[in-house]
Write an enzyme that holds these catalytic residues in place. Structure first.
Site, short mmCIF file in Angstrom:
data_model
loop_
_atom_site.label_atom_id
_atom_site.label_comp_id
_atom_site.label_asym_id
_atom_site.label_seq_id
_atom_site.Cartn_x
_atom_site.Cartn_y
_atom_site.Cartn_z
N LYS A 1 0.84 -1.20 0.00
CA LYS A 1 0.00 0.00 0.00
C LYS A 1 0.87 1.25 0.00
CE LYS A 1 -3.81 -2.46 2.13
NZ LYS A 1 -4.62 -2.82 3.30
N GLN B 1 -5.61 -1.53 9.46
CA GLN B 1 -5.26 -2.82 8.85
C GLN B 1 -5.74 -3.96 9.74
OE1 GLN B 1 -3.88 -3.28 5.82
NE2 GLN B 1 -3.89 -5.48 6.08
N ASP C 1 -11.59 2.24 3.04
CA ASP C 1 -11.73 0.79 2.97
C ASP C 1 -13.19 0.37 2.79
OD1 ASP C 1 -9.72 -1.13 2.94
OD2 ASP C 1 -9.22 -0.88 5.06
N1 GUN Z 1 -6.63 -7.11 5.79
C1 GUN Z 1 -6.67 -7.89 4.69
N2 GUN Z 1 -7.16 -7.18 3.65
C2 GUN Z 1 -7.43 -5.94 4.11
C3 GUN Z 1 -7.96 -4.77 3.51
O1 GUN Z 1 -8.29 -4.70 2.34
N3 GUN Z 1 -8.07 -3.70 4.34
C4 GUN Z 1 -7.74 -3.75 5.65
N4 GUN Z 1 -7.92 -2.65 6.38
N5 GUN Z 1 -7.27 -4.82 6.24
C5 GUN Z 1 -7.11 -5.90 5.46
#
Ligand code: GUN
Length: 287
Positions: free
Chosen positions: A52, A96, A119
């Site tokens: 990211k 996350q 998200d």
């Molecule tokens: N953990 C696994 N995939 C994701 C995601 O797309 N966003 C977040 N915040 N956590 C994750």
């Protein structure tokens, strides 16, 4: 032999579009910023956030990381979210997952202000998605819809079978596919005779995290297969939920792992950060 859905290439195109939009915002003196909260040291999360941050750098989005220790309290987490909600320089907030078990992730998501919910996990975003309003769509389902668009895969009247019912992928996928007029079935760990569902599916989207779970004998000829799974084998190799080598012989379209859904998730996050930044600044200028 199936046509390969190239998520890597499509994700690149989407990131390029986000970069152009980001450059334009910067000419107006607006600098998009994403704040990412990580708690504890889940190894998979570390890889996700690294990707990211790389994508943010490439596009020109400012990336700010908050690494909290494993023993962080709910109150400390909520206080950080509140601080970021109120920080006008922050346009997107991403918590996350997973987070340590002693913390309540749903309560934490609820605290993220809708305007910064890149998200798409807050109740406001999820509710808007359910009633078909414009909103932040969870990045993996959104990326999958973009794949369908790119390859002209029309969902109208199709039997879509989703494997997995997570809040992050399975559940928002139901709404995305319904909006496109599919007939949707969701299978999960308690589903009986799962293969009976997958065998009649025109489209299968698997998000269960079990290596090579979906076998060729469980699908019909011509099926479209989307593999959300990212599983690491004992040999360190990445595998999806789908037995790719065999299923690809029967499918009409299939996504590889890696290079399929994974890069799309990150590209849609970038897209959502730009969307959030634009909307926040629209509000400001109309005040
Ligand atoms: N953990 C696994 N995939 C994701 C995601 O797309 N966003 C977040 N915040 N956590 C994750």
């Amino acid at each position: 032999m199936a046509i390969l859905i190239d998520g890597k290439n499509l994700a690149k195109k989407i990131r390029q579009k986000s970069k152009l939009e980001c450059d334009e915002l910067k000419t107006e003196g607006i600098n998009p910023k994403l704040a990412v909260i990580i708690i504890g040291d889940d190894p998979a999360s570390k890889i996700y956030v690294k990707n990211k941050s790389k994508a943010c750098n490439e596009i020109g989005i400012c990336y700010e990381e908050y690494i909290l220790e494993e023993k962080t309290t709910q109150e400390q987490l909520i206080n950080l979210i509140k601080k970021l909600n109120n920080d006008r320089s922050v346009n997107g907030i991403l918590l996350q997952s997973p987070i340590p078990n002693h913390l309540d992730i749903n309560e934490a998501f609820k605290m993220i202000t809708y305007m910064k919910d890149v998200d798409g996990f807050t109740p406001a975003s999820v509710g808007k998605l359910c009633i078909g309003e414009d909103t932040f769509i969870s990045c993996t389902p959104y990326g999958i819809m973009k794949m369908f668009d790119e390859y002209n895969i029309d969902l109208t009247g199709k039997e879509v079978v989703i494997l997995g019912r997570s809040n992050i992928v399975g559940k928002p996928l139901i709404q995305c596919c319904l909006q496109r007029n599919a007939t949707v079935t969701v299978c999960h760990s308690k589903t009986k005779n799962l293969a009976e569902h997958t065998k009649r599916a025109d489209i299968i989207i698997s998000a269960i995290g079990q290596s090579k779970f979906l076998k060729a004998e469980m699908v019909k000829k011509g099926v479209v297969v989307i593999d959300v799974g990212i599983n690491r084998g004992k040999d360190g190799k990445l595998t999806g939920d789908v037995d790719f080598e065999h299923v690809k012989e029967k499918a009409s379209y299939i996504t590889p792992v890696p290079g399929g859904v994974g890069p799309m998730t990150i590209a849609m996050l970038m897209n959502n950060v730009i969307k959030a930044t634009k909307e926040q600044n629209k509000e400001k200028s109309s005040l």
